[in-house]
Design a protein around this motif. Structure first.
Motif, PDB file in Angstrom:
ATOM      1  N   ASP A  95      -3.648  11.290   6.772  1.00  0.00           N
ATOM      2  CA  ASP A  95      -4.604  11.178   8.099  1.00  0.00           C
ATOM      3  C   ASP A  95      -3.840  10.081   8.898  1.00  0.00           C
ATOM      4  N   PRO A  96      -3.522  10.505  10.120  1.00  0.00           N
ATOM      5  CA  PRO A  96      -2.819   9.630  11.101  1.00  0.00           C
ATOM      6  C   PRO A  96      -3.656   8.418  11.513  1.00  0.00           C
ATOM      7  N   VAL A  97      -5.040   8.703  11.695  1.00  0.00           N
ATOM      8  CA  VAL A  97      -5.954   7.653  11.879  1.00  0.00           C
ATOM      9  C   VAL A  97      -6.017   6.527  11.073  1.00  0.00           C
ATOM     10  N   ALA A  98      -6.208   7.268   9.726  1.00  0.00           N
ATOM     11  CA  ALA A  98      -5.948   6.147   8.449  1.00  0.00           C
ATOM     12  C   ALA A  98      -4.719   5.432   8.366  1.00  0.00           C
ATOM     13  N   ARG A  99      -3.662   6.041   8.742  1.00  0.00           N
ATOM     14  CA  ARG A  99      -2.500   5.525   8.617  1.00  0.00           C
ATOM     15  C   ARG A  99      -2.397   4.520   9.686  1.00  0.00           C
ATOM     16  N   PHE A 100      -2.930   4.670  10.826  1.00  0.00           N
ATOM     17  CA  PHE A 100      -2.791   3.624  11.874  1.00  0.00           C
ATOM     18  C   PHE A 100      -3.768   2.453  11.449  1.00  0.00           C
ATOM     19  N   ARG A 101      -4.981   2.843  10.998  1.00  0.00           N
ATOM     20  CA  ARG A 101      -6.047   1.630  10.676  1.00  0.00           C
ATOM     21  C   ARG A 101      -5.080   0.741   9.738  1.00  0.00           C
ATOM     22  N   ALA A 102      -4.712   1.468   8.799  1.00  0.00           N
ATOM     23  CA  ALA A 102      -4.167   0.832   7.529  1.00  0.00           C
ATOM     24  C   ALA A 102      -2.799  -0.087   7.864  1.00  0.00           C
ATOM     25  N   LEU A 103      -2.082   0.216   8.800  1.00  0.00           N
ATOM     26  CA  LEU A 103      -0.919  -0.313   9.321  1.00  0.00           C
ATOM     27  C   LEU A 103      -1.534  -1.820  10.060  1.00  0.00           C
ATOM     28  N   VAL A 104      -2.260  -1.577  11.060  1.00  0.00           N
ATOM     29  CA  VAL A 104      -2.917  -2.461  11.716  1.00  0.00           C
ATOM     30  C   VAL A 104      -3.368  -3.522  10.648  1.00  0.00           C
ATOM     31  N   GLU A 105      -4.157  -3.020   9.828  1.00  0.00           N
ATOM     32  CA  GLU A 105      -4.998  -4.219   8.887  1.00  0.00           C
ATOM     33  C   GLU A 105      -3.786  -4.812   8.110  1.00  0.00           C
ATOM     34  N   CYS A 106      -3.118  -3.969   7.697  1.00  0.00           N
ATOM     35  CA  CYS A 106      -1.890  -4.690   6.763  1.00  0.00           C
ATOM     36  C   CYS A 106      -1.086  -5.697   7.583  1.00  0.00           C
ATOM     37  N   THR A 107      -0.538  -5.337   8.887  1.00  0.00           N
ATOM     38  CA  THR A 107       0.198  -6.407   9.572  1.00  0.00           C
ATOM     39  C   THR A 107      -0.630  -7.542   9.992  1.00  0.00           C
ATOM     40  N   VAL A 108      -1.760  -7.331  10.270  1.00  0.00           N
ATOM     41  CA  VAL A 108      -2.546  -8.714  10.678  1.00  0.00           C
ATOM     42  C   VAL A 108      -2.939  -9.574   9.440  1.00  0.00           C
ATOM     43  N   LEU A 109      -3.338  -8.930   8.348  1.00  0.00           N
ATOM     44  CA  LEU A 109      -3.534  -9.779   7.003  1.00  0.00           C
ATOM     45  C   LEU A 109      -2.149 -10.404   6.734  1.00  0.00           C
ATOM     46  N   TYR A 110      -0.911  -9.980   6.808  1.00  0.00           N
ATOM     47  CA  TYR A 110       0.314 -10.760   6.604  1.00  0.00           C
ATOM     48  C   TYR A 110       0.532 -11.610   7.451  1.00  0.00           C
ATOM     49  N   MET A 111       0.277 -11.475   8.819  1.00  0.00           N
ATOM     50  CA  MET A 111       0.478 -12.690   9.805  1.00  0.00           C
ATOM     51  C   MET A 111      -0.443 -13.871   9.365  1.00  0.00           C
ATOM     52  N   ALA A 112      -1.622 -13.438   8.971  1.00  0.00           N
ATOM     53  CA  ALA A 112      -2.517 -14.522   8.766  1.00  0.00           C
ATOM     54  C   ALA A 112      -2.221 -15.296   7.722  1.00  0.00           C
ATOM     55  N   HIS A 113      -2.084 -14.504   6.467  1.00  0.00           N
ATOM     56  CA  HIS A 113      -1.733 -14.973   5.309  1.00  0.00           C
ATOM     57  C   HIS A 113      -0.424 -15.800   5.212  1.00  0.00           C
ATOM     58  N   ARG A 114       0.591 -15.388   5.927  1.00  0.00           N
ATOM     59  CA  ARG A 114       2.007 -15.610   5.934  1.00  0.00           C
ATOM     60  C   ARG A 114       2.251 -16.281   7.222  1.00  0.00           C
ATOM     61  N   ALA A 115       1.216 -16.965   7.906  1.00  0.00           N
ATOM     62  CA  ALA A 115       1.659 -17.319   9.156  1.00  0.00           C
ATOM     63  C   ALA A 115       2.788 -18.206   9.353  1.00  0.00           C
ATOM     64  N   ALA A 168       2.148   2.028  20.844  1.00  0.00           N
ATOM     65  CA  ALA A 168       2.269   1.368  19.397  1.00  0.00           C
ATOM     66  C   ALA A 168       2.944   0.031  19.534  1.00  0.00           C
ATOM     67  N   ARG A 169       3.824  -0.050  20.474  1.00  0.00           N
ATOM     68  CA  ARG A 169       4.682  -1.212  20.590  1.00  0.00           C
ATOM     69  C   ARG A 169       3.591  -2.526  20.886  1.00  0.00           C
ATOM     70  N   ALA A 170       2.494  -2.291  22.043  1.00  0.00           N
ATOM     71  CA  ALA A 170       1.487  -3.157  22.353  1.00  0.00           C
ATOM     72  C   ALA A 170       0.984  -3.667  21.150  1.00  0.00           C
ATOM     73  N   VAL A 171       0.332  -2.500  20.225  1.00  0.00           N
ATOM     74  CA  VAL A 171      -0.571  -3.001  19.234  1.00  0.00           C
ATOM     75  C   VAL A 171       0.358  -3.958  18.213  1.00  0.00           C
ATOM     76  N   LEU A 172       1.588  -3.388  18.131  1.00  0.00           N
ATOM     77  CA  LEU A 172       2.100  -4.147  17.149  1.00  0.00           C
ATOM     78  C   LEU A 172       2.542  -5.695  17.680  1.00  0.00           C
ATOM     79  N   THR A 173       2.948  -5.878  18.743  1.00  0.00           N
ATOM     80  CA  THR A 173       3.107  -7.254  19.552  1.00  0.00           C
ATOM     81  C   THR A 173       1.849  -7.894  19.256  1.00  0.00           C
ATOM     82  N   MET A 174       0.814  -7.505  19.564  1.00  0.00           N
ATOM     83  CA  MET A 174      -0.697  -7.922  19.396  1.00  0.00           C
ATOM     84  C   MET A 174      -0.892  -8.381  18.046  1.00  0.00           C
ATOM     85  N   CYS A 175      -0.511  -7.799  16.919  1.00  0.00           N
ATOM     86  CA  CYS A 175      -0.782  -8.047  15.547  1.00  0.00           C
ATOM     87  C   CYS A 175       0.079  -9.164  15.118  1.00  0.00           C
ATOM     88  N   GLN A 176       1.250  -8.923  15.655  1.00  0.00           N
ATOM     89  CA  GLN A 176       2.197 -10.103  15.438  1.00  0.00           C
ATOM     90  C   GLN A 176       2.144 -11.360  15.884  1.00  0.00           C
TER      91      GLN A 176
END
Length: 214
Positions: A95-115, A168-176
């Motif tokens: 499911d692409p929406v589930a993939r998108f949600r998971a990728l955003v969640e995963c990226t933000v978790l990494y950026m916060a835990h490994r800031a 997609a690029r804007a979302v990734l930049t926001m998360c990073q």
């Protein structure tokens, strides 16, 4: 040097949502702290050696130079977040929406835990040309994962954005960007922040929940 490198690259996660303390080999831990405090160009090899109480020749036994330490930190960090994101996508199935949600969640978790480690991305400008190309290739892979999920969701009508690549690029930049400001003593836990960013990201791509008229 290979043994030290492996300690960072392994990441060691069993669940992409769960994190333990960041454990780096002493040399890399000292280099990360120095780069964070003084910047790459403001840090000397002698300063890193002094922080851990070793001689400069001892440090050179493990790493050829300061550039090699920066490369190990940056490449290790990117491999770690990519590994977690691949697992997140696998958990989300097709499911692409589930993939998108998971990728955003995963990226933000990494950026916060490994800031502190993720923030080092700002030193990409200090990489030599060949090293920068290797790093950018990994970063492009992460962006491609997010971009494909957005395009697939647009194709199914779940996302309404007319600009899937830019979105997609804007979302990734926001998360990073989370790595630039997140502090563990703030009001939001990494999980709370990830949930909030998923909602923001879904709005950015024009998410249409099922049953919603186009």
């Amino acid at each position: 040097m290979a043994e030290v490198a492996a300690a960072l690259r392994a990441d060691g996660h069993e669940d992409w949502r769960k994190y333990g303390p960041l454990e780096l080999p002493p040399i890399l831990d000292a280099a990360l702290a120095a780069f964070d405090e003084q910047g790459y160009h403001g840090t000397s090899v002698r300063d890193i050696a002094r922080r851990i109480g070793v001689t400069v020749p001892t440090l050179y036994y493990h790493f050829h130079n300061k550039q090699a330490m920066l490369v190990e930190l940056l490449m290790g960090s990117m491999r770690a977040v990519l590994g977690r994101c691949r697992d997140a996508v696998e958990d989300a199935d097709a499911d692409p929406v589930a993939r998108f949600r998971a990728l955003v969640e995963c990226t933000v978790l990494y950026m916060a835990h490994r800031a502190p480690l993720a923030f080092l991305d700002t030193e990409i400008r200090s990489l030599e040309q060949e090293n920068r190309a290797r790093y950018v290739a990994l970063r492009d892979e992460l962006e491609a994962m997010l971009r494909h999920s957005v395009r697939d969701a647009v194709d199914t009508g779940a996302f309404a954005t007319a600009y899937p690549v830019d979105a997609a690029r804007a979302v990734l930049t926001m998360c990073q960007g989370v790595a630039n400001w997140y502090r563990p003593d703030g009001p939001l836990t990494p999980a709370d922040l990830a949930d909030r960013y998923v909602d923001i990201a879904l709005s950015a791509v024009g998410h249409r929940p099922r049953g919603t008229a186009a």
